[in-house]
Design a protein around this motif. Structure first.
Motif, PDB file in Angstrom:
ATOM      1  N   MET A  72       0.838  -1.199   0.000  1.00  0.00           N
ATOM      2  CA  MET A  72       0.000   0.000   0.000  1.00  0.00           C
ATOM      3  C   MET A  72       0.875   1.252   0.000  1.00  0.00           C
ATOM      4  N   GLY A  73       1.916   1.243   0.815  1.00  0.00           N
ATOM      5  CA  GLY A  73       2.847   2.372   0.835  1.00  0.00           C
ATOM      6  C   GLY A  73       3.542   2.537  -0.501  1.00  0.00           C
ATOM      7  N   ALA A  74       3.945   1.428  -1.121  1.00  0.00           N
ATOM      8  CA  ALA A  74       4.579   1.496  -2.440  1.00  0.00           C
ATOM      9  C   ALA A  74       3.597   2.015  -3.485  1.00  0.00           C
ATOM     10  N   GLY A  75       2.330   1.604  -3.364  1.00  0.00           N
ATOM     11  CA  GLY A  75       1.306   2.060  -4.302  1.00  0.00           C
ATOM     12  C   GLY A  75       1.083   3.566  -4.252  1.00  0.00           C
ATOM     13  N   ALA A  76       1.364   4.177  -3.112  1.00  0.00           N
ATOM     14  CA  ALA A  76       1.222   5.626  -2.977  1.00  0.00           C
ATOM     15  C   ALA A  76       2.293   6.362  -3.772  1.00  0.00           C
ATOM     16  N   TYR A  77       3.424   5.715  -3.982  1.00  0.00           N
ATOM     17  CA  TYR A  77       4.517   6.340  -4.732  1.00  0.00           C
ATOM     18  C   TYR A  77       4.329   6.234  -6.243  1.00  0.00           C
ATOM     19  N   VAL A  78       3.488   5.310  -6.674  1.00  0.00           N
ATOM     20  CA  VAL A  78       3.200   5.185  -8.099  1.00  0.00           C
ATOM     21  C   VAL A  78       2.015   6.109  -8.379  1.00  0.00           C
ATOM     22  N   SER A  79       2.321   7.314  -8.825  1.00  0.00           N
ATOM     23  CA  SER A  79       1.246   8.284  -9.035  1.00  0.00           C
ATOM     24  C   SER A  79       1.408   8.985 -10.376  1.00  0.00           C
ATOM     25  N   PHE A  80       0.271   9.403 -10.887  1.00  0.00           N
ATOM     26  CA  PHE A  80       0.199  10.091 -12.164  1.00  0.00           C
ATOM     27  C   PHE A  80      -0.685  11.321 -11.987  1.00  0.00           C
ATOM     28  N   PRO A  81      -0.344  12.417 -12.634  1.00  0.00           N
ATOM     29  CA  PRO A  81      -1.210  13.596 -12.523  1.00  0.00           C
ATOM     30  C   PRO A  81      -2.567  13.324 -13.169  1.00  0.00           C
ATOM     31  N   ASN A  82      -3.588  13.845 -12.560  1.00  0.00           N
ATOM     32  CA  ASN A  82      -4.936  13.730 -13.107  1.00  0.00           C
ATOM     33  C   ASN A  82      -5.259  15.068 -13.765  1.00  0.00           C
ATOM     34  N   PRO A  83      -5.493  15.075 -15.071  1.00  0.00           N
ATOM     35  CA  PRO A  83      -5.689  16.356 -15.762  1.00  0.00           C
ATOM     36  C   PRO A  83      -6.933  17.134 -15.322  1.00  0.00           C
ATOM     37  N   ILE A  84      -7.872  16.473 -14.666  1.00  0.00           N
ATOM     38  CA  ILE A  84      -9.098  17.183 -14.271  1.00  0.00           C
ATOM     39  C   ILE A  84      -9.289  17.245 -12.755  1.00  0.00           C
ATOM     40  N   SER A  85      -8.226  16.971 -12.012  1.00  0.00           N
ATOM     41  CA  SER A  85      -8.315  17.045 -10.555  1.00  0.00           C
ATOM     42  C   SER A  85      -6.944  17.417  -9.994  1.00  0.00           C
ATOM     43  N   PRO A  86      -6.942  18.157  -8.874  1.00  0.00           N
ATOM     44  CA  PRO A  86      -5.646  18.465  -8.252  1.00  0.00           C
ATOM     45  C   PRO A  86      -5.036  17.265  -7.520  1.00  0.00           C
ATOM     46  N   ILE A  87      -5.788  16.200  -7.394  1.00  0.00           N
ATOM     47  CA  ILE A  87      -5.337  15.004  -6.670  1.00  0.00           C
ATOM     48  C   ILE A  87      -4.794  13.995  -7.677  1.00  0.00           C
ATOM     49  N   PRO A  88      -3.582  13.485  -7.463  1.00  0.00           N
ATOM     50  CA  PRO A  88      -3.014  12.532  -8.429  1.00  0.00           C
ATOM     51  C   PRO A  88      -3.672  11.161  -8.328  1.00  0.00           C
ATOM     52  N   VAL A  89      -3.538  10.407  -9.394  1.00  0.00           N
ATOM     53  CA  VAL A  89      -3.988   9.018  -9.423  1.00  0.00           C
ATOM     54  C   VAL A  89      -2.857   8.171  -8.857  1.00  0.00           C
ATOM     55  N   THR A  90      -3.158   7.326  -7.868  1.00  0.00           N
ATOM     56  CA  THR A  90      -2.159   6.400  -7.316  1.00  0.00           C
ATOM     57  C   THR A  90      -2.630   4.966  -7.529  1.00  0.00           C
ATOM     58  N   MET A  91      -1.780   4.033  -7.217  1.00  0.00           N
ATOM     59  CA  MET A  91      -2.126   2.619  -7.341  1.00  0.00           C
ATOM     60  C   MET A  91      -2.680   2.047  -6.031  1.00  0.00           C
ATOM     61  N   GLN A  92      -3.001   2.903  -5.085  1.00  0.00           N
ATOM     62  CA  GLN A  92      -3.462   2.435  -3.787  1.00  0.00           C
ATOM     63  C   GLN A  92      -4.767   1.656  -3.860  1.00  0.00           C
ATOM     64  N   MET A  93      -5.695   2.087  -4.689  1.00  0.00           N
ATOM     65  CA  MET A  93      -6.963   1.348  -4.774  1.00  0.00           C
ATOM     66  C   MET A  93      -6.744  -0.072  -5.286  1.00  0.00           C
ATOM     67  N   LEU A  94      -5.797  -0.259  -6.184  1.00  0.00           N
ATOM     68  CA  LEU A  94      -5.500  -1.616  -6.649  1.00  0.00           C
ATOM     69  C   LEU A  94      -5.069  -2.482  -5.471  1.00  0.00           C
ATOM     70  N   VAL A  95      -4.233  -1.943  -4.598  1.00  0.00           N
ATOM     71  CA  VAL A  95      -3.773  -2.697  -3.423  1.00  0.00           C
ATOM     72  C   VAL A  95      -4.934  -2.938  -2.462  1.00  0.00           C
ATOM     73  N   VAL A  96      -5.811  -1.952  -2.287  1.00  0.00           N
ATOM     74  CA  VAL A  96      -6.990  -2.127  -1.425  1.00  0.00           C
ATOM     75  C   VAL A  96      -7.834  -3.289  -1.940  1.00  0.00           C
ATOM     76  N   PHE A  97      -8.090  -3.304  -3.250  1.00  0.00           N
ATOM     77  CA  PHE A  97      -8.865  -4.402  -3.833  1.00  0.00           C
ATOM     78  C   PHE A  97      -8.193  -5.745  -3.568  1.00  0.00           C
ATOM     79  N   LEU A  98      -6.900  -5.818  -3.856  1.00  0.00           N
ATOM     80  CA  LEU A  98      -6.179  -7.089  -3.713  1.00  0.00           C
ATOM     81  C   LEU A  98      -6.087  -7.533  -2.254  1.00  0.00           C
ATOM     82  N   ALA A  99      -5.962  -6.592  -1.340  1.00  0.00           N
ATOM     83  CA  ALA A  99      -5.935  -6.949   0.086  1.00  0.00           C
ATOM     84  C   ALA A  99      -7.244  -7.620   0.488  1.00  0.00           C
TER      85      ALA A  99
END
Length: 192
Positions: free
Chosen positions: A29-56
């Motif tokens: 989950m911590g590693a997933g927070a570091y994998v982020s991409f800018p979201n062109p329509i939001s000030p909040i970046p896209v991270t891979m955390q939700m993928l880890v939440v699903f898999l957990a």
């Protein structure tokens, strides 16, 4: 002269294995927070955390899946730089994206309950409709928590918050759901 030793099992093997798995997913989950991409329509970046939440939730079940994300939150709250962008501390939990962070253990729990059909850990190799349903339900919870949290902290309306922190992420969440299904299916093939 031989001496006899008795060993006492303080913690069962199953508990040790589950704690180890929960710690692994907390680290992922911590590693997933570091994998982020800018979201062109939001000030909040896209991270891979939700993928880890699903898999957990899928692999660990509701109890240990939720526990793994709580371990992650505890690590971040006490100062480990595991939140998005390498942030840490309790301030992140009460900041603009704090609602998302609080929702993650709930989302892992919900994913696990739906996939495993209850609180007990069962076979996660279920039908695709059930997997997708579990992850869509978890995503709805995350969006609800995130929208309300953003509204409270930023002082904007719910509709504005929803478009900024939820709707802007739907394409990314669809990708993560597809990725989770691919991971689960590849594990099922490898297990057979």
């Amino acid at each position: 002269m031989a001496t006899e030793h008795e060993s006492v099992e303080l913690v069962g093997d199953e508990i040790v294995a589950n704690v180890a798995r929960a710690a692994l997913f907390a680290a992922l989950m911590g590693a997933g927070a570091y994998v982020s991409f800018p979201n062109p329509i939001s000030p909040i970046p896209v991270t891979m955390q939700m993928l880890v939440v699903f898999l957990a939730g899928i692999f660990l079940g509701p109890v240990w899946g939720g526990t793994s994300i709580i371990l992650y939150l505890a690590a971040g709250a006490i100062g480990a730089p595991v939140f998005a962008g390498g942030s840490a501390g309790f301030g992140a939990l009460v900041g603009p994206t704090g609602g998302f962070l609080w929702s993650f253990p709930v989302a892992a729990f919900i994913t696990g309950v739906i996939v495993h059909g209850g609180f007990a850990l069962r076979d996660y190799r279920v039908g695709t409709v059930r997997l997708v349903g579990a992850m869509v339900a978890a995503t709805a919870v995350v969006y609800a928590f995130g929208t309300v949290g953003y509204t409270v902290v930023q002082g904007v309306g719910l509709v504005t918050s929803f478009w900024t922190v939820a709707a802007a992420f739907i394409p990314a969440e669809a990708f993560k759901i597809a990725a989770a299904i691919g991971i689960v299916r590849s594990d099922a093939i490898a297990a057979n």
